[in-house]
Design a protein around this motif. Structure first.
Motif, mmCIF file in Angstrom:
data_model
loop_
_atom_site.group_PDB
_atom_site.id
_atom_site.type_symbol
_atom_site.label_atom_id
_atom_site.label_comp_id
_atom_site.label_asym_id
_atom_site.label_seq_id
_atom_site.Cartn_x
_atom_site.Cartn_y
_atom_site.Cartn_z
ATOM 1 N N ALA A 63 0.840 -1.201 0.000
ATOM 2 C CA ALA A 63 0.000 0.000 0.000
ATOM 3 C C ALA A 63 0.872 1.247 0.000
ATOM 4 N N VAL A 64 0.928 1.921 -1.142
ATOM 5 C CA VAL A 64 1.689 3.159 -1.285
ATOM 6 C C VAL A 64 0.774 4.189 -1.942
ATOM 7 N N GLU A 65 0.590 5.311 -1.284
ATOM 8 C CA GLU A 65 -0.260 6.369 -1.810
ATOM 9 C C GLU A 65 0.582 7.467 -2.447
ATOM 10 N N GLY A 66 -0.015 8.155 -3.412
ATOM 11 C CA GLY A 66 0.631 9.313 -4.017
ATOM 12 C C GLY A 66 1.380 9.044 -5.294
ATOM 13 N N LEU A 67 1.300 7.831 -5.858
ATOM 14 C CA LEU A 67 2.046 7.500 -7.081
ATOM 15 C C LEU A 67 1.174 7.605 -8.321
ATOM 16 N N ALA A 68 0.271 8.561 -8.349
ATOM 17 C CA ALA A 68 -0.627 8.730 -9.495
ATOM 18 C C ALA A 68 0.052 9.538 -10.596
ATOM 19 N N VAL A 69 -0.299 9.223 -11.844
ATOM 20 C CA VAL A 69 0.187 9.937 -13.023
ATOM 21 C C VAL A 69 -1.016 10.329 -13.877
ATOM 22 N N SER A 70 -0.760 11.145 -14.903
ATOM 23 C CA SER A 70 -1.866 11.653 -15.721
ATOM 24 C C SER A 70 -2.179 10.773 -16.917
ATOM 25 N N GLY A 71 -1.306 9.844 -17.258
ATOM 26 C CA GLY A 71 -1.514 8.953 -18.394
ATOM 27 C C GLY A 71 -0.823 7.629 -18.166
ATOM 28 N N GLY A 72 -0.829 6.774 -19.185
ATOM 29 C CA GLY A 72 -0.153 5.500 -19.073
ATOM 30 C C GLY A 72 1.341 5.668 -18.882
ATOM 31 N N VAL A 73 1.931 4.903 -17.968
ATOM 32 C CA VAL A 73 3.365 5.006 -17.682
ATOM 33 C C VAL A 73 4.154 4.388 -18.832
ATOM 34 N N THR A 74 5.140 5.125 -19.332
ATOM 35 C CA THR A 74 5.961 4.637 -20.442
ATOM 36 C C THR A 74 7.353 4.179 -19.990
ATOM 37 N N ALA A 75 7.886 4.773 -18.919
ATOM 38 C CA ALA A 75 9.217 4.402 -18.436
ATOM 39 C C ALA A 75 9.317 4.755 -16.963
ATOM 40 N N VAL A 76 10.157 4.008 -16.240
ATOM 41 C CA VAL A 76 10.371 4.244 -14.817
ATOM 42 C C VAL A 76 11.839 3.996 -14.504
ATOM 43 N N ALA A 77 12.374 4.777 -13.551
ATOM 44 C CA ALA A 77 13.766 4.625 -13.136
ATOM 45 C C ALA A 77 13.866 4.952 -11.660
ATOM 46 N N VAL A 78 14.734 4.219 -10.943
ATOM 47 C CA VAL A 78 14.949 4.389 -9.508
ATOM 48 C C VAL A 78 16.420 4.700 -9.283
ATOM 49 N N THR A 79 16.717 5.629 -8.363
ATOM 50 C CA THR A 79 18.097 5.975 -8.056
ATOM 51 C C THR A 79 18.845 4.764 -7.520
ATOM 52 N N LEU A 80 20.166 4.746 -7.763
ATOM 53 C CA LEU A 80 20.981 3.596 -7.408
ATOM 54 C C LEU A 80 21.296 3.540 -5.919
ATOM 55 N N GLY A 81 21.427 4.673 -5.261
ATOM 56 C CA GLY A 81 21.777 4.698 -3.852
ATOM 57 C C GLY A 81 21.286 5.966 -3.201
ATOM 58 N N GLY A 82 21.535 6.083 -1.881
ATOM 59 C CA GLY A 82 21.077 7.254 -1.150
ATOM 60 C C GLY A 82 19.572 7.241 -0.979
ATOM 61 N N SER A 83 18.968 8.412 -1.124
ATOM 62 C CA SER A 83 17.516 8.503 -1.007
ATOM 63 C C SER A 83 16.851 7.758 -2.162
ATOM 64 N N CYS A 84 15.725 7.134 -1.880
ATOM 65 C CA CYS A 84 15.005 6.343 -2.879
ATOM 66 C C CYS A 84 14.106 7.276 -3.685
ATOM 67 N N ARG A 85 14.570 7.666 -4.847
ATOM 68 C CA ARG A 85 13.805 8.539 -5.724
ATOM 69 C C ARG A 85 13.350 7.766 -6.951
ATOM 70 N N VAL A 86 12.095 7.946 -7.282
ATOM 71 C CA VAL A 86 11.483 7.250 -8.406
ATOM 72 C C VAL A 86 11.052 8.290 -9.435
ATOM 73 N N ALA A 87 11.470 8.081 -10.680
ATOM 74 C CA ALA A 87 11.074 8.945 -11.791
ATOM 75 C C ALA A 87 10.228 8.127 -12.758
ATOM 76 N N ALA A 88 9.140 8.726 -13.235
ATOM 77 C CA ALA A 88 8.249 8.039 -14.169
ATOM 78 C C ALA A 88 7.726 9.037 -15.183
ATOM 79 N N SER A 89 7.606 8.578 -16.425
ATOM 80 C CA SER A 89 7.054 9.394 -17.508
ATOM 81 C C SER A 89 5.753 8.759 -17.977
#
Length: 500
Positions: free
Chosen positions: A450-476
Motif C-alpha cells: 500500500a503506497v499512496e501518491g504515485l498517481a500519473v496523468s496517463g499510461g506510464v511509459t518508463a520508470v527509473a529508480v536511483t541507485l543509492g542514497g535517497s530512494c527517488r522514483v522517476a516516471a514518464s
C-alpha cells in the motif's frame, strides 16, 4: 526470644563507636532526666600487603594478526552482523503480516515537469513522440530522458533526442533542463554508468550504440562521442544496455587480452548491448583514448540452428561476496528475455565459436511467459533471484537453480515497465489501466504494498529508480509529463519463509 534465636543467653549490646563526649541534655517533658557519656570504641586491624613487581618487569607481547585469519573471521562475522541488523530494523517497506490494518506508505511528490518537444520530432508516421527510456546518474543528481517513437511502418525517419535534467541548488534542489543530445534516429534506450557520473550510453532503433563522456558538456560533440561500428545488431533496434561492475568488467577484459594480446587501460569499461536480431554485444570502452572495440558477440540459440529470438531485455547476476558459503551461487550467469515470452539462462563463455565469430551462451531455458517479456532484473538483496514482467500482466520470481517460477503474480491491470527498489525487496511497476499510477509489489510475500501518491496523468511509459542514497522514483507518461517521488528509505529482506 529463645524460641526465635535458638540461644538462651542474655541480649548482647555493642558500645558506640564515637570518640567525642556529648554534653548532658535536659528535656522539659515529664520524663526523668537522662544523660549520655562517651565510651570506648572497637578498632579494626589494617594489614598492608606489598607488591614485588615493578612496571618495568611486565612484558606485553603484541598479538600476531595475520591477514588470512582476519579475512576468515570477517567472513564468519559480517553475514551474521548483517542479518542481525535486518532483524533489528523491523520498519520494512512491506508489512508481511496477514493483518488487514497495514501501514500505508505515502510517496512524496517533489517535482513535476512537462517535457517540451521540438517540431522536428513530431513528424512522419506518428505525430507525437513518447519517452522511451529513463536513467539516473550514479550520484542521483542527473536524469537522462530519451524521446522517440515506439512504432515504425518501415524505416525510422524521425529525429531522436536525449534531454538531460540536472539538479540545481539555485532552483531549490529541483531538476532543471540543462542539455539536449540530438540523434538522427529514435533513441530506444539510454543508460548512465553506475559509478562514473559523466559516462552515458544510448542505443538507437537502427542498431547504433553511442558512448558520450559529459565531463565538459559544451564540448562533448567534438571528439568525446564514440559510435559502434556500422552494422551492429544487424541494423535492428537496440533493446537494452547495461554497464558491467568492476568484477564482471575484469572478467571480460581478461578474455579480451587472452584473445587479442592487447593491453588494457586503467580506465577501460565494459558495456553490454542487446538487439532485436538475437545478439548481445560486449564492448570495451575507453572514452579517454577513444577505444570502442567488440570483445565478444553472443548469439542466443545460435548453436541450435533456430530462428534468432527478438531480445527485449537481459540482466547479469549480482555478486554477493560476503554471503555465507551455503548461500553462494554461480556468479557467471545472466538471463535473457525475448518477445516470445521465453527466458534463457546463459553463462559467460569465451570459446565455442560459431560461424561469424559468434558464441552461444544458452545453457537452459526457463518455464517462461506466454507473451513478450517486458523486463527482467536480478534481486538486489538475495543472490540468484530475479523478477520478470510480461505484457500479459504477469510478475514472476525465479531462482536460477529452478527452471519453474517460485511465485507468479497475475496483476489486474495492464503493465509497461518495472524496476527494483534499491532499499527493499520490492519492485515498482508502471501501469496503463483505468487508474494511471505506479504500483509497488513485494515479490517475496507475493502481494501489493500500500503506497499512496504515485498517481500519473496517463499510461506510464518508463520508470527509473536511483541507485543509492535517497530512494527517488522517476516516471514518464503518455502525456509527456515527468514526475519524481521520494519513498521512505526503509530496509527490508526476503524472509526464508516468504521465498517459496
Amino acid at each position: 526470644m529463645s524460641n526465635l534465636s535458638g540461644y538462651d543467653s542474655e541480649a548482647v549490646g555493642f558500645p558506640s563507636i564515637t570518640r567525642s563526649k556529648r554534653p548532658e541534655t535536659s528535656s522539659s517533658t515529664q520524663t526523668s532526666e537522662y544523660s549520655e557519656s562517651g565510651t570506648g570504641c572497637q578498632t579494626n586491624l589494617v594489614k598492608d600487603i606489598g607488591c614485588n613487581i615493578v612496571p618495568g618487569d611486565v612484558k606485553v607481547e603484541a598479538p600476531n594478526y595475520s591477514p588470512q585469519r582476519l579475512n576468515e573471521f570477517l567472513r564468519r562475522v559480517v553475514p551474521t552482523m548483517l542479518e542481525q541488523l535486518d532483524e533489528n530494523d523491523r520498519e520494512v517497506l512491506c508489512n508481511s503480516s496477514d493483518s488487514d490494518d497495514e501501514e500505508t506508505i505515502t510517496a512524496k511528490l517533489f517535482q513535476e515537469l512537462e517535457i517540451k518537444v521540438d517540431s522536428n520530432l513530431a513528424s512522419g508516421d506518428q505525430k507525437t513522440p513518447t519517452v522511451l527510456s529513463l536513467s539516473w546518474s550514479s550520484a542521483g543528481n542527473s536524469l537522462a530522458v530519451s524521446l522517440g517513437h515506439t512504432q515504425h511502418e518501415s524505416w525510422c525517419n524521425h529525429d531522436g533526442v536525449i534531454k538531460i535534467f540536472t539538479i540545481k541548488r539555485t532552483a531549490g534542489d529541483k531538476l532543471v533542463h540543462s542539455l539536449d543530445i540530438n540523434e538522427k534516429n529514435c533513441v530506444s534506450v539510454v543508460k548512465y554508468h553506475h559509478s562514473l557520473a559523466a559516462l552515458l550510453a544510448y542505443g538507437t532503433v537502427t542498431g547504433e550504440v553511442v558512448i558520450i563522456n559529459m565531463r565538459d558538456g559544451s564540448d562533448f560533440h567534438d571528439g568525446m562521442q564514440l559510435t559502434s561500428p556500422a552494422g551492429c545488431h544487424g541494423t535492428k533496434r537496440v533493446s537494452a544496455l547495461q554497464w558491467a561492475d568492476a568484477s564482471l568488467a575484469n572478467t571480460y577484459l581478461s578474455i579480451h587480452i587472452s584473445n587479442t594480446g592487447k593491453r588494457r587501460g586503467a580506465s577501460d569499461q565494459i558495456l553490454f548491448s542487446s538487439g532485436s536480431d538475437g545478439t548481445i554485444n560486449v564492448w570495451q570502452v575507453n572514452s579517454n583514448f577513444k577505444v570502442f572495440e567488440n570483445v565478444m558477440c553472443y548469439a542466443i540459440n545460435g548453436s541450435k540452428k533456430m530462428v534468432a529470438p527478438d531480445i527485449s531485455c537481459f540482466d547479469f547476476i549480482r555478486v554477493f561476496p560476503l554471503r555465507p558459503s551455503d548461500e553462494k551461487v554461480s556468479d557467471d550467469v545472466f538471463v535473457v528475455g525475448a518477445k516470445s515470452g521465453k527466458l534463457y539462462l546463459c553463462k559467460i563463455k569465451s570459446k565455442q565459436i560459431l560461424e561469424g565469430n559468434l558464441v552461444d551462451p544458452v545453457t537452459e531455458v526457463f518455464d517462461g511467459h506466454a507473451m513478450c517479456v517486458l523486463d527482467v532484473s536480478f534481486s538486489l538483496q538475495r543472490p540468484g533471484l530475479f523478477a520478470s514482467l510480461s505484457i500479459d500482466s504477469e510478475l514472476r520470481l525465479y531462482d536460477i537453480n529452478q527452471y519453474g517460477p517460485l511465485k507468479v503474480m497475475c496483476l489486474d491491470v495492464a503493465v509497461s515497465c518495472m524496476s527494483w527498489l534499491s532499499s527493499s525487496p520490492c519492485v515498482v511497476v508502471g501501469t496503463d489501466g483505468d487508474k494511471h499510477q505506479l504500483r509497488v509489489y513485494d515479490v517475496g510475500c507475493g502481494r501489493e504494498v500500500a503506497v499512496e501518491g504515485l498517481a500519473v496523468s496517463g499510461g506510464v511509459t518508463a520508470v527509473a529508480v536511483t541507485l543509492g542514497g535517497s530512494c527517488r522514483v522517476a516516471a514518464s507518461d503518455t502525456n509527456l509529463k515527468l514526475r519524481l517521488w521520494e519513498l521512505p528509505t526503509r530496509r527490508g529482506r526476503l524472509m526464508a519463509e516468504e521465498q517459496f
